[in-house]
Motif scaffolding. Sequence first.
Motif, PDB file in Angstrom:
ATOM      1  N   TRP A  36       2.267  -0.162   3.930  1.00  0.00           N
ATOM      2  CA  TRP A  36       1.041  -1.054   4.647  1.00  0.00           C
ATOM      3  C   TRP A  36      -0.263  -0.354   4.656  1.00  0.00           C
ATOM      4  O   TRP A  36      -1.343  -0.503   4.386  1.00  0.00           O
ATOM      5  CB  TRP A  36       1.617  -1.376   6.064  1.00  0.00           C
ATOM      6  CG  TRP A  36       0.411  -1.984   6.902  1.00  0.00           C
ATOM      7  CD1 TRP A  36      -0.468  -1.386   7.946  1.00  0.00           C
ATOM      8  CD2 TRP A  36      -0.424  -3.203   6.697  1.00  0.00           C
ATOM      9  NE1 TRP A  36      -1.354  -2.008   8.437  1.00  0.00           N
ATOM     10  CE2 TRP A  36      -1.372  -3.200   7.544  1.00  0.00           C
ATOM     11  CE3 TRP A  36      -0.324  -3.985   5.675  1.00  0.00           C
ATOM     12  CZ2 TRP A  36      -2.280  -4.320   7.590  1.00  0.00           C
ATOM     13  CZ3 TRP A  36      -1.348  -4.991   5.679  1.00  0.00           C
ATOM     14  CH2 TRP A  36      -2.213  -5.413   6.582  1.00  0.00           C
ATOM     15  N   GLU A  40      -3.874  -1.020   3.087  1.00  0.00           N
ATOM     16  CA  GLU A  40      -4.968  -1.235   3.874  1.00  0.00           C
ATOM     17  C   GLU A  40      -5.833  -0.110   3.033  1.00  0.00           C
ATOM     18  O   GLU A  40      -7.105  -0.611   3.211  1.00  0.00           O
ATOM     19  CB  GLU A  40      -4.630  -0.601   5.312  1.00  0.00           C
ATOM     20  CG  GLU A  40      -4.304  -1.527   6.236  1.00  0.00           C
ATOM     21  CD  GLU A  40      -4.330  -0.931   7.931  1.00  0.00           C
ATOM     22  OE1 GLU A  40      -4.998  -1.760   8.487  1.00  0.00           O
ATOM     23  OE2 GLU A  40      -3.760   0.241   8.021  1.00  0.00           O
ATOM     24  N   ARG A  75      -4.666  -7.934  12.529  1.00  0.00           N
ATOM     25  CA  ARG A  75      -3.658  -8.024  11.559  1.00  0.00           C
ATOM     26  C   ARG A  75      -3.492  -9.611  11.436  1.00  0.00           C
ATOM     27  O   ARG A  75      -3.098 -10.187  10.270  1.00  0.00           O
ATOM     28  CB  ARG A  75      -2.466  -7.317  11.760  1.00  0.00           C
ATOM     29  CG  ARG A  75      -1.205  -7.593  11.121  1.00  0.00           C
ATOM     30  CD  ARG A  75      -1.566  -6.892   9.594  1.00  0.00           C
ATOM     31  NE  ARG A  75      -0.181  -7.248   8.875  1.00  0.00           N
ATOM     32  CZ  ARG A  75       0.025  -8.490   8.160  1.00  0.00           C
ATOM     33  NH1 ARG A  75      -0.722  -9.328   8.248  1.00  0.00           N
ATOM     34  NH2 ARG A  75       1.115  -8.343   7.325  1.00  0.00           N
ATOM     35  N   HIS A 119       3.844  -3.349  -1.103  1.00  0.00           N
ATOM     36  CA  HIS A 119       4.158  -3.647   0.498  1.00  0.00           C
ATOM     37  C   HIS A 119       5.163  -4.628   0.529  1.00  0.00           C
ATOM     38  O   HIS A 119       6.107  -4.335   1.302  1.00  0.00           O
ATOM     39  CB  HIS A 119       2.744  -3.913   1.048  1.00  0.00           C
ATOM     40  CG  HIS A 119       2.725  -4.326   2.378  1.00  0.00           C
ATOM     41  ND1 HIS A 119       3.009  -5.684   2.827  1.00  0.00           N
ATOM     42  CD2 HIS A 119       3.147  -3.969   3.526  1.00  0.00           C
ATOM     43  CE1 HIS A 119       3.186  -5.809   3.981  1.00  0.00           C
ATOM     44  NE2 HIS A 119       3.252  -4.590   4.661  1.00  0.00           N
TER      45      HIS A 119
END
Length: 320
Positions: A36, A40, A75, A119
Amino acid sequence: MTVLLIVVPLVLILVAWLMATANRLNRLHIRSDAAWAGLEAALARRAVVARAVAATGAAPGALREIADHAENAARYDREAAENELSRELAAVDRSQLPLALVAELVDAEQRVVIARRVHNDAVRDTLAQRRRRTVRWLKLAGTAPQPEYFEIAEPQLSGEVAPVPRSSARVLLLDDEGRVLLFHGGNPSDENDTFWFTVGGGVDPDEDIRAAALRELFEETGIKLADDQLTGPVWRRRAVFSFDGRSYDAEEWFFVATASTTTVDTSGFNQIELDTIDEHRWWSAADLRATTDTVYPVQLAQLLPSLLESEWDGRTRSVR
């Protein structure tokens, strides 16, 4: 005693198995968290490049705001925000962007695609482990939050949608009669796509375009010139084309040089040139105006006379 000898090893085996399962689950959670973080970072880099695209003025006015919203979204809202940014970037006319920025944007989009897949693979493996009965019954996941897939539309990265950026240095090689040397070749994926073109080729990474022009000139003709014998770049040409099944976004820089000989040595051709180039000849402006063959740049016949009649004024002009 016999029962103890049987039960104790079984308990030890069970404890060892549970510890191994818990450790594996912990590693999977760490992997998901790291994936993650990587995603990002890739999304943040895409947002930075999107703002650079917006700054050129070649993109919709809202692109900067959309990029900011995507980068800072919570999120639960991130997927919708990133999808909106993808749609805006897909609408950008990349032929209006600097070649280096096109390469940056394509690279950023590719990194998002790769990071998202990494991911989601990590999330899939973690969820599969968490769903096992033993893990659920004994609550081996502890208080670790359940990872979630990140579902955004992936941009098409085929050559037709994202042409490969290509910078090239080309030479308008003239003889004493003012004729220009052109090679004749074709597209390996289309036998009807044949054309005449100038000396030159791709610029290597970190290579100066003048150095590339001199190198390509020697490799393709056997003619070696000094740097001060090269004038320009006099022209710049931007073109998107397909070759051998791939699309390219080309930025071509044209220099002028005069050859002391009309003898051309093509022994330095690479394999692609050997496979696709079948002849060469020296062309006058009259020859260029009379031919029905395809010649690149397409304005060569129109612009060659003025190139011969006057000295270069230091300006690089855009041509087709």
